[in-house]
Design a protein around this motif. Sequence first.
Motif, PDB file in Angstrom:
ATOM      1  N   ASP A 179     -29.089  39.583  23.616  1.00 55.77           N
ATOM      2  CA  ASP A 179     -27.648  39.404  23.837  1.00 55.77           C
ATOM      3  C   ASP A 179     -27.308  37.928  23.969  1.00 55.77           C
ATOM      4  O   ASP A 179     -26.361  37.434  23.361  1.00 55.77           O
ATOM      5  N   LEU A 180     -28.100  37.231  24.790  1.00 54.93           N
ATOM      6  CA  LEU A 180     -27.791  35.829  25.061  1.00 54.93           C
ATOM      7  C   LEU A 180     -27.971  34.968  23.818  1.00 54.93           C
ATOM      8  O   LEU A 180     -27.120  34.145  23.498  1.00 54.93           O
ATOM      9  N   VAL A 181     -29.085  35.161  23.096  1.00 54.89           N
ATOM     10  CA  VAL A 181     -29.345  34.317  21.926  1.00 54.89           C
ATOM     11  C   VAL A 181     -28.306  34.576  20.833  1.00 54.89           C
ATOM     12  O   VAL A 181     -27.639  33.654  20.350  1.00 54.89           O
ATOM     13  N   LEU A 182     -28.139  35.856  20.481  1.00 54.78           N
ATOM     14  CA  LEU A 182     -27.161  36.195  19.437  1.00 54.78           C
ATOM     15  C   LEU A 182     -25.755  35.762  19.853  1.00 54.78           C
ATOM     16  O   LEU A 182     -25.006  35.182  19.061  1.00 54.78           O
ATOM     17  N   GLY A 183     -25.426  36.026  21.114  1.00 52.87           N
ATOM     18  CA  GLY A 183     -24.100  35.683  21.603  1.00 52.87           C
ATOM     19  C   GLY A 183     -23.856  34.184  21.583  1.00 52.87           C
ATOM     20  O   GLY A 183     -22.776  33.724  21.211  1.00 52.87           O
ATOM     21  N   THR A 184     -24.874  33.405  21.967  1.00 53.60           N
ATOM     22  CA  THR A 184     -24.723  31.957  21.977  1.00 53.60           C
ATOM     23  C   THR A 184     -24.494  31.424  20.571  1.00 53.60           C
ATOM     24  O   THR A 184     -23.600  30.596  20.347  1.00 53.60           O
ATOM     25  N   ILE A 185     -25.287  31.911  19.617  1.00 52.46           N
ATOM     26  CA  ILE A 185     -25.130  31.442  18.237  1.00 52.46           C
ATOM     27  C   ILE A 185     -23.707  31.712  17.749  1.00 52.46           C
ATOM     28  O   ILE A 185     -23.017  30.829  17.242  1.00 52.46           O
ATOM     29  N   CYS A 186     -23.262  32.965  17.959  1.00 53.86           N
ATOM     30  CA  CYS A 186     -21.921  33.327  17.480  1.00 53.86           C
ATOM     31  C   CYS A 186     -20.831  32.511  18.156  1.00 53.86           C
ATOM     32  O   CYS A 186     -19.900  32.038  17.507  1.00 53.86           O
ATOM     33  N   ALA A 187     -20.975  32.331  19.474  1.00 51.27           N
ATOM     34  CA  ALA A 187     -19.939  31.601  20.205  1.00 51.27           C
ATOM     35  C   ALA A 187     -19.886  30.152  19.755  1.00 51.27           C
ATOM     36  O   ALA A 187     -18.808  29.584  19.590  1.00 51.27           O
ATOM     37  N   LEU A 188     -21.056  29.534  19.526  1.00 55.08           N
ATOM     38  CA  LEU A 188     -21.093  28.145  19.078  1.00 55.08           C
ATOM     39  C   LEU A 188     -20.411  27.986  17.726  1.00 55.08           C
ATOM     40  O   LEU A 188     -19.680  27.027  17.486  1.00 55.08           O
ATOM     41  N   LEU A 189     -20.659  28.969  16.831  1.00 50.61           N
ATOM     42  CA  LEU A 189     -20.017  28.914  15.521  1.00 50.61           C
ATOM     43  C   LEU A 189     -18.509  29.086  15.667  1.00 50.61           C
ATOM     44  O   LEU A 189     -17.726  28.403  15.022  1.00 50.61           O
ATOM     45  N   LEU A 190     -18.142  30.007  16.532  1.00 49.82           N
ATOM     46  CA  LEU A 190     -16.741  30.382  16.640  1.00 49.82           C
ATOM     47  C   LEU A 190     -15.865  29.234  17.150  1.00 49.82           C
ATOM     48  O   LEU A 190     -14.754  29.035  16.656  1.00 49.82           O
ATOM     49  N   SER A 199     -35.751  50.156  18.939  1.00 48.09           N
ATOM     50  CA  SER A 199     -34.548  50.749  18.351  1.00 48.09           C
ATOM     51  C   SER A 199     -33.443  50.916  19.377  1.00 48.09           C
ATOM     52  O   SER A 199     -32.271  50.664  19.079  1.00 48.09           O
ATOM     53  N   THR A 200     -33.808  51.318  20.598  1.00 43.63           N
ATOM     54  CA  THR A 200     -32.767  51.442  21.629  1.00 43.63           C
ATOM     55  C   THR A 200     -32.227  50.060  22.008  1.00 43.63           C
ATOM     56  O   THR A 200     -31.040  49.910  22.280  1.00 43.63           O
ATOM     57  N   ILE A 201     -33.128  49.057  22.009  1.00 40.44           N
ATOM     58  CA  ILE A 201     -32.675  47.706  22.343  1.00 40.44           C
ATOM     59  C   ILE A 201     -31.667  47.212  21.300  1.00 40.44           C
ATOM     60  O   ILE A 201     -30.652  46.608  21.635  1.00 40.44           O
ATOM     61  N   ILE A 202     -31.932  47.514  20.022  1.00 37.54           N
ATOM     62  CA  ILE A 202     -31.007  47.083  18.964  1.00 37.54           C
ATOM     63  C   ILE A 202     -29.633  47.710  19.178  1.00 37.54           C
ATOM     64  O   ILE A 202     -28.599  47.042  19.069  1.00 37.54           O
ATOM     65  N   ALA A 203     -29.621  49.004  19.521  1.00 40.11           N
ATOM     66  CA  ALA A 203     -28.338  49.662  19.778  1.00 40.11           C
ATOM     67  C   ALA A 203     -27.603  48.969  20.925  1.00 40.11           C
ATOM     68  O   ALA A 203     -26.386  48.796  20.884  1.00 40.11           O
ATOM     69  N   HIS A 204     -28.362  48.556  21.928  1.00 45.13           N
ATOM     70  CA  HIS A 204     -27.753  47.856  23.060  1.00 45.13           C
ATOM     71  C   HIS A 204     -27.213  46.491  22.635  1.00 45.13           C
ATOM     72  O   HIS A 204     -26.127  46.102  23.056  1.00 45.13           O
ATOM     73  N   PHE A 246     -37.114  46.695  28.291  1.00 39.26           N
ATOM     74  CA  PHE A 246     -35.757  46.896  27.774  1.00 39.26           C
ATOM     75  C   PHE A 246     -34.830  45.816  28.310  1.00 39.26           C
ATOM     76  O   PHE A 246     -34.084  45.185  27.555  1.00 39.26           O
ATOM     77  N   SER A 247     -34.917  45.598  29.610  1.00 38.72           N
ATOM     78  CA  SER A 247     -34.008  44.642  30.235  1.00 38.72           C
ATOM     79  C   SER A 247     -34.201  43.238  29.680  1.00 38.72           C
ATOM     80  O   SER A 247     -33.232  42.563  29.324  1.00 38.72           O
ATOM     81  N   LEU A 248     -35.450  42.808  29.590  1.00 41.28           N
ATOM     82  CA  LEU A 248     -35.708  41.459  29.086  1.00 41.28           C
ATOM     83  C   LEU A 248     -35.320  41.344  27.618  1.00 41.28           C
ATOM     84  O   LEU A 248     -34.632  40.412  27.211  1.00 41.28           O
ATOM     85  N   GLY A 249     -35.759  42.321  26.812  1.00 42.10           N
ATOM     86  CA  GLY A 249     -35.456  42.274  25.376  1.00 42.10           C
ATOM     87  C   GLY A 249     -33.968  42.318  25.119  1.00 42.10           C
ATOM     88  O   GLY A 249     -33.431  41.523  24.337  1.00 42.10           O
ATOM     89  N   ALA A 250     -33.292  43.242  25.806  1.00 37.52           N
ATOM     90  CA  ALA A 250     -31.854  43.398  25.574  1.00 37.52           C
ATOM     91  C   ALA A 250     -31.101  42.148  26.014  1.00 37.52           C
ATOM     92  O   ALA A 250     -30.272  41.613  25.279  1.00 37.52           O
ATOM     93  N   THR A 251     -31.420  41.651  27.225  1.00 41.54           N
ATOM     94  CA  THR A 251     -30.684  40.497  27.733  1.00 41.54           C
ATOM     95  C   THR A 251     -30.953  39.258  26.896  1.00 41.54           C
ATOM     96  O   THR A 251     -30.029  38.516  26.554  1.00 41.54           O
ATOM     97  N   ALA A 252     -32.230  39.041  26.554  1.00 44.76           N
ATOM     98  CA  ALA A 252     -32.565  37.861  25.757  1.00 44.76           C
ATOM     99  C   ALA A 252     -31.830  37.900  24.421  1.00 44.76           C
ATOM    100  O   ALA A 252     -31.230  36.908  23.993  1.00 44.76           O
ATOM    101  N   GLY A 281     -27.083  41.914  32.760  1.00 49.04           N
ATOM    102  CA  GLY A 281     -28.491  42.095  33.096  1.00 49.04           C
ATOM    103  C   GLY A 281     -28.714  43.275  34.031  1.00 49.04           C
ATOM    104  O   GLY A 281     -29.588  44.111  33.790  1.00 49.04           O
ATOM    105  N   VAL A 282     -27.902  43.355  35.065  1.00 52.04           N
ATOM    106  CA  VAL A 282     -28.048  44.460  36.010  1.00 52.04           C
ATOM    107  C   VAL A 282     -27.835  45.797  35.310  1.00 52.04           C
ATOM    108  O   VAL A 282     -28.536  46.767  35.557  1.00 52.04           O
ATOM    109  N   ASP A 283     -26.885  45.812  34.384  1.00 55.53           N
ATOM    110  CA  ASP A 283     -26.631  47.049  33.655  1.00 55.53           C
ATOM    111  C   ASP A 283     -27.841  47.483  32.834  1.00 55.53           C
ATOM    112  O   ASP A 283     -28.053  48.670  32.626  1.00 55.53           O
ATOM    113  N   THR A 284     -28.630  46.522  32.343  1.00 54.94           N
ATOM    114  CA  THR A 284     -29.780  46.917  31.530  1.00 54.94           C
ATOM    115  C   THR A 284     -30.877  47.537  32.392  1.00 54.94           C
ATOM    116  O   THR A 284     -31.605  48.397  31.925  1.00 54.94           O
TER     117      THR A 284
END
Lengths: 301, 281
Positions: A90-101, A167-172, A82-88, A230-233
């Motif tokens: 978050d970072l990838v999706l977040g980076t793409i969005c931030a770069l576009l923004l 599914s839980t990772i997607i919600a996160h 969960f931690s690896l999937g969620a954090t990875a 990460g710690v939160d996950t």
Amino acid sequence: MKHRTFELSLERGDLLPLLLMMPTLIIILCIMIVPLIYGFVLTFFNAGFGNSGSPAFAGFDNWVRFFKDETSRKAVLNTVCFSLGATAGDLVLGTICALLLVKLPRIVSSIFRPIVTMPLLVSPVVVGLIWRYIYDPRGILYWILGQFGITIEDFPGVTMPSTALLSTIIAHWWQVTPFVVIVLTAGLLSIPDEYYEAARIDGAGAFNTFFRITLPQLRNVYMTVLIISGVDTIKIFDIIYALTGGGPNNSTISLSIYGYNQAFVQSNLSYAMVISVMTMVLSFLIFGIPFVRNNIASNKR
Amino acid sequence: MSLRTSYKARRIALRIFMLLILAIFIVWTVTPIYIIVSNSFRKTIEMKVMPPKFIFEPTFTHYEKILTLDRFGVFFRNSIIISCFSTFLCIMLGSLAAYGLKLFKSKIGQRISNVMLLGKMVPSIALLIPLFIMMNRVHLTGTYAAPILTNCCLNLPFVTWLMVGFMHDIPDELIESASLSGCSRVSIFGKIIFPLLKPAIASAVILVMQSSWNELMFSLQLTNLNTYPLTVGIARYVGAVSVDWGKSSAAATITMAPIIIIGFFLQKYLVSGMTAGAVKG
């Protein structure tokens, strides 16, 4: 007269700083440090709700049990996944969005920001509830997927062990990606334009520019994001508790959920404490060591 | 000439592509919230009709039910009491401690606040179990004090660290000149530092407020029927037992609306609070 000398010593000495910090230190001592020590001592006994007398000494029994227990192994594995999937994600999706923004005009991000901060403010238990309805066989997700010919057999969501953790990772992702977007956007804006100018003059492509300039410049930002989210996950509880409760067939059980169930459902307080201590060890191994090293490095600079 | 127009066309196409991806991201973010909020006003029979209708006749029966029958009005009041007191206490103590750390002449203050941040690594469950036993022994479980103290403690390391960072930016000359003109260290805090800290306090308010408003695990065990906050209400009644979509949607809306509204108005400070540590490094 006596009052005056006291005031004087407050002014000059180091008593005042200590006095100011005292309430904070007392609260942290009483609510964090003492309970942790007490809890650690508890792992060597057999404490439960039923026994009213002093609990029996158990030695290392609870610890041995943890390493033999199949469910605990599953919980560790789930927590790490969960931690690896969620954090990875978050970072990838977040980076793409931030770069576009940051490439788009200011007005876009000023509209974008209030919308995107909403999930961050929603309670994780409500996030779990919301996604429970989305994953409902008669809910919106399967209606949309149905338009593309995907049925519940193809993607069973939270109903089958195979996809429940995903599914839980997607919600996160839904909840935490905005945090990464906001922090990274601020980080990207703090990189001096000259760096990009220089890269353009040197003829570096977008790919090279990103990996040679943007990523190294954002090192600290990524570090903080990793430590905060990460710690939160590793500690994940609320979303899973509301979404699947650890099921089906323990496929989404995390260490916190397992510990909670052992403590307050099975009444094995000592064993639950072993699980909690192991959660802490895990979070320190994965995120604490990089944090400390990063701190030492930044102290040297 | 044609080269330039094709370049321009490509640029516009790229812009549109970028906007499209952001639009998808916005839809992905908003849809789940929209579903739950709109469901809370829908009649139960209309809820599972797919595709969902955008225009419908709103009904308030779900709200009436949960506020009167399921005591969510009481939970709402409890949530307000717990989160307001936690926030107030945490920020008072955190900013005092940060000032104390600043008064240390050496860099040790900054370091202590960094060490305190390690507190974030402690999983809630590791604190909950011993705290539950301890608080039972001193008869604190079921009172407001239990969740308030734990929320305060959970957020104190971060708030102190945030305040230390902001105080670091206050120029030393300002403090020196004040102390030369006869201000005591205590009155310097009241007259100079505290007013300058306003943006930091606003950031801390929204961050601590949302974390204590949304906290679940401690409240599940440390409160009782009279002091349950909204999150526990949802977890106990709606989430676990009931399959009534309308009621739980209404409960979820009540839980998330206040904090989203506060967050909207404190938007600027929310963002600066989250980015403060990350960007300064």
